[in-house]
Design a protein around this motif. Structure first.
Motif, short mmCIF file in Angstrom:
data_model
loop_
_atom_site.label_atom_id
_atom_site.label_comp_id
_atom_site.label_asym_id
_atom_site.label_seq_id
_atom_site.Cartn_x
_atom_site.Cartn_y
_atom_site.Cartn_z
N THR A 1 0.81 -1.23 0.00
CA THR A 1 0.00 0.00 0.00
C THR A 1 0.83 1.27 0.00
OG1 THR A 1 -0.10 0.07 2.43
CG2 THR A 1 -1.85 -1.15 1.28
N GLY A 2 2.10 1.17 0.39
CA GLY A 2 2.93 2.36 0.50
C GLY A 2 2.55 3.25 1.67
N ARG A 3 1.90 2.67 2.69
CA ARG A 3 1.41 3.43 3.83
C ARG A 3 2.09 2.96 5.11
NH1 ARG A 3 -5.13 3.22 2.74
NH2 ARG A 3 -5.15 4.38 0.76
N PRO A 4 2.19 3.83 6.12
CA PRO A 4 2.93 3.46 7.34
C PRO A 4 2.10 2.91 8.49
CG PRO A 4 2.55 5.83 7.33
CD PRO A 4 1.94 5.29 6.06
N LYS A 5 0.85 3.31 8.61
CA LYS A 5 0.10 3.03 9.84
C LYS A 5 -0.62 1.68 9.79
CE LYS A 5 -0.83 7.90 11.05
NZ LYS A 5 0.57 8.19 10.99
N ILE A 6 -0.75 1.08 10.98
CA ILE A 6 -1.54 -0.14 11.10
C ILE A 6 -2.52 0.02 12.26
CG2 ILE A 6 0.30 -1.58 10.17
CD1 ILE A 6 0.83 -2.59 13.02
N SER B 1 -6.19 7.61 4.94
CA SER B 1 -5.27 7.61 3.80
C SER B 1 -3.88 7.11 4.17
CB SER B 1 -5.15 9.03 3.23
OG SER B 1 -4.59 9.91 4.19
N GLU B 2 -3.62 6.94 5.48
CA GLU B 2 -2.30 6.49 5.94
C GLU B 2 -2.30 5.05 6.46
OE1 GLU B 2 -0.06 9.89 8.11
OE2 GLU B 2 -2.17 10.05 8.68
N ILE B 3 -3.49 4.43 6.58
CA ILE B 3 -3.58 3.10 7.17
C ILE B 3 -3.28 2.03 6.13
CG2 ILE B 3 -5.13 1.42 8.24
CD1 ILE B 3 -6.60 3.78 9.54
N ALA B 4 -2.24 1.24 6.40
CA ALA B 4 -1.88 0.15 5.50
C ALA B 4 -2.79 -1.05 5.70
CB ALA B 4 -0.43 -0.26 5.73
N CYS B 5 -3.11 -1.33 6.97
CA CYS B 5 -3.93 -2.52 7.22
C CYS B 5 -4.58 -2.46 8.59
CB CYS B 5 -3.09 -3.80 7.11
SG CYS B 5 -1.89 -4.02 8.44
N VAL B 6 -5.61 -3.25 8.72
CA VAL B 6 -6.23 -3.58 10.00
C VAL B 6 -5.93 -5.05 10.24
CG1 VAL B 6 -8.40 -3.88 11.26
CG2 VAL B 6 -8.07 -1.89 9.78
#
Length: 442
Positions: free
Chosen positions: A139-144, A205-210
């Motif tokens: 995803t290119g995102r940092p947050k989980i 927009s920053e969440i890669a995954c749950v």
């Protein structure tokens, strides 16, 4: 009833524990084994067969830990033993591909339709941290997002407890984990749809995954509600995040297709983006996996930029053990029989508690169950914490002294195997009835 040998002058468990404490931190190689939560001396297991364990004193126990889930067939199943012996004679480890890795992957993918490709690893922790890295890379995102009370292994970014406010970032729960490592981990309450919606509203927009356990086995046994699971799927899809189901514990334990197959029956079109598996797929050997759609999995090296590797991944003896186990559980009627046996146990326990007026509730699915000294089932970790700890400790030792081995912590689920008999269930309920009566009198 068989009673504890703790009082024997020659207690080999105690002597082994004393030796171990001089050599191994806490005397154990995984913390919950130390009995710190319940007190007393850990049992050093000498051997196991079917539904039973024997400790260093020769004491026999009806085993409801099952190596924390993998021993779904019971200990020493003949087909599994034969497969492991044959594989061991051919070689312990090669550091090169084997046909059995392919066969095991084919079997898992056949049974879990949400996965088109997978990568074999050696532990649930390794699988969980690799799935998180893959989600971030894809995803290119940092947050989980993770949930309070869910355990996904001891990777740094996952050893986090809930923050102080709604949808805030978590705080590390282990020394050695710098704050900056967990700064991208959001910790929410399990089964709280409003918190999940707010987290996506603030950080979508920053969440890669749950990542979540569909049945949280590290809160004892707490199910994700259908509305909560459905909303998690919807929000991930809406915001371009991945939904990662940690089925290390529930995979092939609660149903042939894992817990996700149960939610798919109630939520049209439901499927996770990534699945983390372990325990049962190794049959008791160190083996785990993570997998998902081809487009995501092909982000892994050597095809893509997300790196993951392991010398013992796909170990030939472990894959033999796992493959033999999966072939047994895939036989028609296996889970129906296992679920019936587990329900018989929890219903018997509920009835015994009701007879003496003890607050007690249970839940189960397939060969996994939990119980609480509470009047109703909890839905999240703060509710689990309301369980009376000293009473649970009394219950644990009362059962252990009567030859029944359940998890030595009130936050851990328990497991029934195909080897447990009606007589084992009856003996367990009879032991519990005696201990419940003691709890009410105390």
């Amino acid at each position: 009833m068989t009673h504890s040998t703790d009082t024997l002058a020659d207690d080999r468990n105690q002597r082994l524990f004393e030796r171990a404490q001089a050599l191994i931190p806490g005397g154990v190689n995984s913390p919950v084994r130390a009995f710190r939560a319940v007190g007393g001396t850990p049992r050093f297991i000498q051997r196991a067969q079917g539904a039973y364990l024997w400790d260093a004193n020769g004491q026999r126990y009806i085993d409801y830990i099952g190596s924390w889930g993998p021993m779904i067939l019971g200990h020493g199943h003949p087909a599994v033993v034969e497969a492991v012996q044959k594989a061991a004679l051919e070689g312990f480890s090669f550091g090169a591909p084997t046909e059995r890795e392919v066969e095991l992957a084919e079997e898992i993918l056949r049974l879990v339709p949400s996965m088109e490709m997978l990568r074999l690893v050696s532990s649930g922790t390794e699988a969980g941290m690799s799935a998180i890295r893959l989600a971030r890379g894809a995803t290119g995102r940092p947050k989980i997002v993770k949930f309070n009370g869910c355990y996904h292994g001891h990777a740094d970014s996952l050893l986090v407890k809930a923050g102080s406010g709604l949808a805030t970032f978590g705080h590390a729960t282990s020394a050695g984990v710098p704050p900056e490592v967990v700064q991208h981990t959001l910790v929410l309450e399990y089964n709280d749809v409003a918190q999940l919606e707010e987290a996506f509203a603030l950080h979508g927009s920053e969440i890669a995954c749950v990542i979540m356990e569909p049945i949280a086995g590290n809160m004892n046994f707490v199910r994700a509600s259908v509305p909560f699971m459905q909303r998690a799927r919807e929000l991930c899809t809406q915001h371009g995040a991945l939904l990662v189901l940690d089925e290390v514990m529930t995979g092939f334990r609660v149903a042939l297709g894992g817990a996700q197959s149960l939610y798919a029956q109630q939520i049209p079109g439901f499927a996770p983006d990534l699945t983390v598996l372990g325990k049962v797929i190794g049959g008791g050997m160190p083996l785990a996996a993570f997998g998902g759609p081809r487009a995501i999995m092909e982000q892994l090296a050597p095809l893509g930029p997300v790196y993951q590797a392991g010398t013992l991944s796909g170990n030939p003896v472990a894959t033999a053990c796992g493959l033999a186990t999966l072939r047994e559980v895939a036989r028609p009627g296996f889970y129906e029989r296992l679920g019936e046996r587990t329900r018989s146990l929890v219903q018997g326990l509920e009835g015994a508690a009701r007879e003496v007026g003890l607050p007690f509730c249970t839940d189960s699915q397939g060969g996994m169950f939990g119980f609480f000294l509470l009047p109703q089932l909890p839905q999240d970790y703060p509710q689990v914490l309301r369980t009376d700890g000293p009473r649970f400790n009394h219950l644990f030792h009362g059962l252990l002294g009567r030859g029944v081995y359940v998890a030595p912590a009130l936050y851990e689920a328990c497991f029934v195997s195909a080897a447990h008999t009606e007589e084992d269930i009856e003996a367990t309920v009879a032991a519990a009835r005696e201990v419940f009566a003691e709890l009410v009198r105390s």
